[in-house]
Motif scaffolding. Sequence first.
Motif, mmCIF file in Angstrom:
data_model
loop_
_atom_site.group_PDB
_atom_site.id
_atom_site.type_symbol
_atom_site.label_atom_id
_atom_site.label_comp_id
_atom_site.label_asym_id
_atom_site.label_seq_id
_atom_site.Cartn_x
_atom_site.Cartn_y
_atom_site.Cartn_z
ATOM 1 N N VAL A 175 6.014 -35.301 28.498
ATOM 2 C CA VAL A 175 5.748 -36.538 29.236
ATOM 3 C C VAL A 175 6.992 -37.055 29.963
ATOM 4 O O VAL A 175 6.957 -37.331 31.167
ATOM 5 N N ASP A 176 8.086 -37.186 29.243
ATOM 6 C CA ASP A 176 9.275 -37.817 29.829
ATOM 7 C C ASP A 176 10.068 -36.871 30.727
ATOM 8 O O ASP A 176 10.697 -37.314 31.690
ATOM 9 N N VAL A 177 10.054 -35.578 30.406
ATOM 10 C CA VAL A 177 10.852 -34.625 31.181
ATOM 11 C C VAL A 177 9.987 -33.896 32.217
ATOM 12 O O VAL A 177 10.311 -33.877 33.399
ATOM 13 N N LEU A 178 8.864 -33.297 31.767
ATOM 14 C CA LEU A 178 8.031 -32.503 32.670
ATOM 15 C C LEU A 178 6.947 -33.319 33.368
ATOM 16 O O LEU A 178 6.232 -32.799 34.224
ATOM 17 N N LYS A 179 6.794 -34.587 32.988
ATOM 18 C CA LYS A 179 5.889 -35.533 33.667
ATOM 19 C C LYS A 179 4.410 -35.219 33.498
ATOM 20 O O LYS A 179 3.598 -35.496 34.392
ATOM 21 N N PHE A 180 4.053 -34.628 32.361
ATOM 22 C CA PHE A 180 2.634 -34.493 32.011
ATOM 23 C C PHE A 180 2.077 -35.870 31.652
ATOM 24 O O PHE A 180 2.827 -36.808 31.330
ATOM 25 N N ARG A 181 0.753 -35.980 31.658
ATOM 26 C CA ARG A 181 0.048 -37.205 31.275
ATOM 27 C C ARG A 181 -0.786 -36.925 30.025
ATOM 28 O O ARG A 181 -1.478 -35.903 29.966
ATOM 29 N N GLN A 182 -0.737 -37.816 29.039
ATOM 30 C CA GLN A 182 -1.589 -37.632 27.862
ATOM 31 C C GLN A 182 -2.993 -38.118 28.184
ATOM 32 O O GLN A 182 -3.197 -39.233 28.667
ATOM 33 N N MET A 183 -3.997 -37.268 27.898
ATOM 34 C CA MET A 183 -5.370 -37.524 28.308
ATOM 35 C C MET A 183 -6.309 -37.860 27.156
ATOM 36 O O MET A 183 -7.437 -38.292 27.386
ATOM 37 N N GLY A 184 -5.882 -37.671 25.923
ATOM 38 C CA GLY A 184 -6.750 -37.927 24.782
ATOM 39 C C GLY A 184 -6.492 -36.912 23.696
ATOM 40 O O GLY A 184 -5.460 -36.221 23.693
#
Length: 322
Positions: A175-184
């Motif tokens: 999330v913080d480095v690769l900028k993924f989004r948590q979806m559930g």
Amino acid sequence: MELKGIHHVSAITANALDNYHFYTKVLGMRLVKKTVNQDDTSMYHLFYADEIGRPGTDLTFFEINRAGTTYRGNNSISLTSLRVQDDEALQYWVDRFDSHSVKHNGIEEQFGRKVIYFEDKERQRLALISDETNEGVESGIPWKQSVVPQKYGITGLGPVRITVPNLLVTEHILVDVLKFRQMGSYLVDNHHEVFVFSTGKGGTGAEIHVEIDIDAEKERPGKGSVHHLALRVTDRTELEQWREIISAERLPNSGIVDRYYFQSLYFRERNGILIELATDGPGFATDESIEHLGESLALPPFLENQREDIERNLVPLYTKKD
């Protein structure tokens, strides 16, 4: 700047010929590149994909002849999924798996999608996932000459699952480095929670699923295990920017490596998962025509002067007329 999705997954086999048979003659994928591990030219590196080897469709294997048994556990890439176009295709695969004596669990549901969990003969952990309701990263196109009808064929890589004991350190990298989004999240085995992270356009071609298992021992890899997962970067310019980001996070990394068919950067996140960032190009038609991909041993120019020695040390893998 955003990662575009899954680029490829690289796993380990102890028998290239059996591996070739399963992934082309049973799963119907196309062998788009038959080459060697550039870091150890005594072993094959086989690439199975869609009709032309589009980024996001490649499942690759290193052949390690003496690879032992995988002892499954934590700190591992624990499931590779493969996309098909709809739920109807899954029913076709249930019948096909039964006819080929492929171990599978039937059609189940995972995060609102229909899936089939199955294994190859080396117990590689795999799943087919339906794109019936999917929106997001475009799929590939199955090869028309496959043994599997094109409408049921594998269209690319789906979500990759990793299993770790500690969510926070992996979540930080995603999330913080690769900028993924948590979806559930969803449950597996009725008690392990799996968190879904998405990048780029999202959907099945752009997800990493993180399973939390606080009790398991660390996996001991062998045949049937996954070596690393790769994520899609547009080009060399973006890859150089990602190198700066990874270095700023103080994650040991390979620097940029020229793999000829793409450029790469490797690093391990703090739960030990090996992640590669790989460019979309130049692609597999760089040294072979699209019509004849995978038929001959392909070597990048910097290995061509070693061809005679390399071929002498490889067991022939006949792929053109078998």
